[in-house]
Design an enzyme around this catalytic site. Sequence first.
Site, PDB file in Angstrom:
ATOM      1  N   GLU A 154      29.260   3.525  50.867  1.00 18.13           N
ATOM      2  CA  GLU A 154      28.439   3.345  49.660  1.00 18.13           C
ATOM      3  C   GLU A 154      27.217   2.467  49.909  1.00 18.13           C
ATOM      4  O   GLU A 154      26.167   2.674  49.292  1.00 18.13           O
ATOM      5  CB  GLU A 154      29.283   2.739  48.526  1.00 18.13           C
ATOM      6  CG  GLU A 154      30.308   3.668  47.927  1.00 18.13           C
ATOM      7  CD  GLU A 154      31.674   3.575  48.608  1.00 18.13           C
ATOM      8  OE1 GLU A 154      32.632   4.182  48.087  1.00 18.13           O
ATOM      9  OE2 GLU A 154      31.774   2.897  49.650  1.00 18.13           O
ATOM     10  N   LYS A 160      35.603   6.104  32.485  1.00 20.15           N
ATOM     11  CA  LYS A 160      36.001   7.477  32.820  1.00 20.15           C
ATOM     12  C   LYS A 160      36.197   8.332  31.570  1.00 20.15           C
ATOM     13  O   LYS A 160      35.851   9.526  31.563  1.00 20.15           O
ATOM     14  CB  LYS A 160      37.277   7.476  33.657  1.00 20.15           C
ATOM     15  CG  LYS A 160      37.640   8.879  34.131  1.00 20.15           C
ATOM     16  CD  LYS A 160      38.743   8.914  35.173  1.00 20.15           C
ATOM     17  CE  LYS A 160      38.959  10.351  35.650  1.00 20.15           C
ATOM     18  NZ  LYS A 160      39.993  10.437  36.710  1.00 20.15           N
ATOM     19  N   PHE A 187      44.169  -0.237  38.312  1.00 17.73           N
ATOM     20  CA  PHE A 187      43.872   0.179  39.676  1.00 17.73           C
ATOM     21  C   PHE A 187      42.369   0.441  39.830  1.00 17.73           C
ATOM     22  O   PHE A 187      41.779   1.212  39.095  1.00 17.73           O
ATOM     23  CB  PHE A 187      44.665   1.437  40.025  1.00 17.73           C
ATOM     24  CG  PHE A 187      44.366   1.979  41.393  1.00 17.73           C
ATOM     25  CD1 PHE A 187      44.723   1.256  42.534  1.00 17.73           C
ATOM     26  CD2 PHE A 187      43.714   3.197  41.546  1.00 17.73           C
ATOM     27  CE1 PHE A 187      44.438   1.750  43.793  1.00 17.73           C
ATOM     28  CE2 PHE A 187      43.427   3.695  42.809  1.00 17.73           C
ATOM     29  CZ  PHE A 187      43.789   2.971  43.936  1.00 17.73           C
ATOM     30  N   GLN A 188      41.770  -0.223  40.797  1.00 23.34           N
ATOM     31  CA  GLN A 188      40.352  -0.112  41.127  1.00 23.34           C
ATOM     32  C   GLN A 188      39.431  -0.499  39.957  1.00 23.34           C
ATOM     33  O   GLN A 188      38.276  -0.081  39.894  1.00 23.34           O
ATOM     34  CB  GLN A 188      40.006   1.293  41.626  1.00 23.34           C
ATOM     35  CG  GLN A 188      40.622   1.589  42.990  1.00 23.34           C
ATOM     36  CD  GLN A 188      40.040   2.794  43.679  1.00 23.34           C
ATOM     37  OE1 GLN A 188      39.577   3.723  43.030  1.00 23.34           O
ATOM     38  NE2 GLN A 188      40.069   2.786  45.010  1.00 23.34           N
ATOM     39  N   MET A 190      16.920 -12.658  66.963  1.00 29.01           N
ATOM     40  CA  MET A 190      16.188 -13.664  66.204  1.00 29.01           C
ATOM     41  C   MET A 190      16.999 -14.945  66.047  1.00 29.01           C
ATOM     42  O   MET A 190      16.455 -16.051  66.142  1.00 29.01           O
ATOM     43  CB  MET A 190      15.796 -13.121  64.826  1.00 29.01           C
ATOM     44  CG  MET A 190      14.896 -14.060  64.038  1.00 29.01           C
ATOM     45  SD  MET A 190      13.334 -14.424  64.879  1.00 29.01           S
ATOM     46  CE  MET A 190      12.350 -13.020  64.385  1.00 29.01           C
TER      47      MET A 190
END
Length: 562
Positions: free
Chosen positions: A51, A163, A113-114, A467
């Site tokens: 993602e 959802k 969940f999630q 760097m």
Amino acid sequence: MQLTGSEIVIECLKEHGIDTVFGYPGGTILNIYDELYKHSHEITHILTSHEQGAAHAADGYARATGKVGVCFATSGPGATNLVTGIATAYMDSVPLVAITANVAVPLLGRDSFQEIDIAGVTMPITKHNFIVKDVEKLADTIRRAFVIAKTGRPGPVLVDITKDVTANKAEYTKKEPSIPKRSTSKILDSDIETAVELIKSARRPYIFVGGGAVISEADKELKEFVYKINAPVADTLMGKGAFDGEDLLYTGMLGMHGTKTSNLGVTECDLLITVGARFSDRVVGNPKMFARKAKVLQIDVDPAEINKNILTYSSIIGDIREVLQRLNDRLEQLEHKEWIDRIVELKNKYPLHYKPSKLCGPEIVEKIYEITEGDAIISTEVGQHQMWSAQFFRYKKPRTLITSGGLGTMGYGLGASIGAKLGMKDKLVVNIAGDGCFRMNMNEIATATRYNIPIIQVVINNHVLGMVRQWQTLFYGKRYSNTVLNDKVDFVKLAEAMGAVGIRVTTIDEFEDAFRKAIDLKTPVVIDCQIDEEDKVWPMVAPGAAISETFTAEDLEKKEEN
């Protein structure tokens, strides 16, 4: 007509002319993905490897095209994986709409969940965000998100949709998208007049250009402004290409790794005209010593930037292009021959240079410029290679350098190059990375090969975190704590394993052959360039020092001799 929330999402994207979306599906966003499947002939979805890659790709698409970039993610870890990309876009004022899904309304707040409060997580790094719990409000919310992302100073907007909203139905009526107007309401005639008088009375004016000039698409107005004033021009990393890097009045980048000409010239000037730049610490150095001889005139669309980091003598708030148009209308031709002669003297005395004993970063970047004749989009990761890309590739047009300036996001450039290429299909797109950055999101090579997106990935490989190691060399007594990457990772084999062409080079001639081959192949190519771990970015200003105290390797050698 009655549509589900998922259908409304897709129709709203179509309203706004969105033809490409980057994302990764999951449970709570499946309804939207199911609807997207039915519209795949209208909206291309790019399934990234992660993602974060989707967010960076949407960001690169937006920077290259000037349009709003769009990315999708599911709830929980899918949504949180967007955070670094959203923060990157926020710091660099990139218009982005991130659409995430969440658990159904009855499950919110129950540690389902999630489940994650992604609106709460992203509140400090978005221009605005929404959580939609009512399908009746969905269409208007998405439309507002696009307007907010593009209005005034652009930025990312997050829309989190539960959802059940994606499944519920509501009345939908197509609307023409609202086109954000340029911000002009705060441009005061009195401020314009003050600026004109300051410019006319200045003997040593300097123009300092930032990313705001690119965002405003003010390159034509800026060129007229520069020529009317007859003043030298320095820029920031984000301002690259707003003014032609080949122009005789251009002096290079300002700040920590800016040119000596720009740093010394700004120190000597009596009027610093700042066009869409925010005076970041990497540009200013010691703020008490910055441009001490100059009156500062700052032009910016965001009033919050005025007097934030550097106190101004005068300011104009408004869209950069509109402000420059008004100034150009009121200014007569000015000449500053003695001042320009002084700047030319500095340019001749302190050119950017390097002394390669073998293949090195600046030489690679110069060769890319030579082969492409500057007609390419360059994306970068963050570090030494980024600075070399800023110094030795002369950007002649805006939106041709795609890089993370404000957040300094390692792992940004590869995803961004994919987005840039999809947005500008006719342009050659090259991502320049260090080996440390490339490791972070190199899985996006698999994305490029899946869709045969012909990006060229150049890895400037010194087997260290270049760097960070440079700072350790200069300021930490050469104590190289966790910056050595001298392991057995083989980028050529990794590229081949993901379906790309991999080429390793150790000389500039080998690089030229490989790069020309990569252009001809029109497929994803990874070029692993072996350089020395001791190579450094010069010039440099020590953190907290005045920019007039810029030094090079030669300066250090002289100091050590004395």
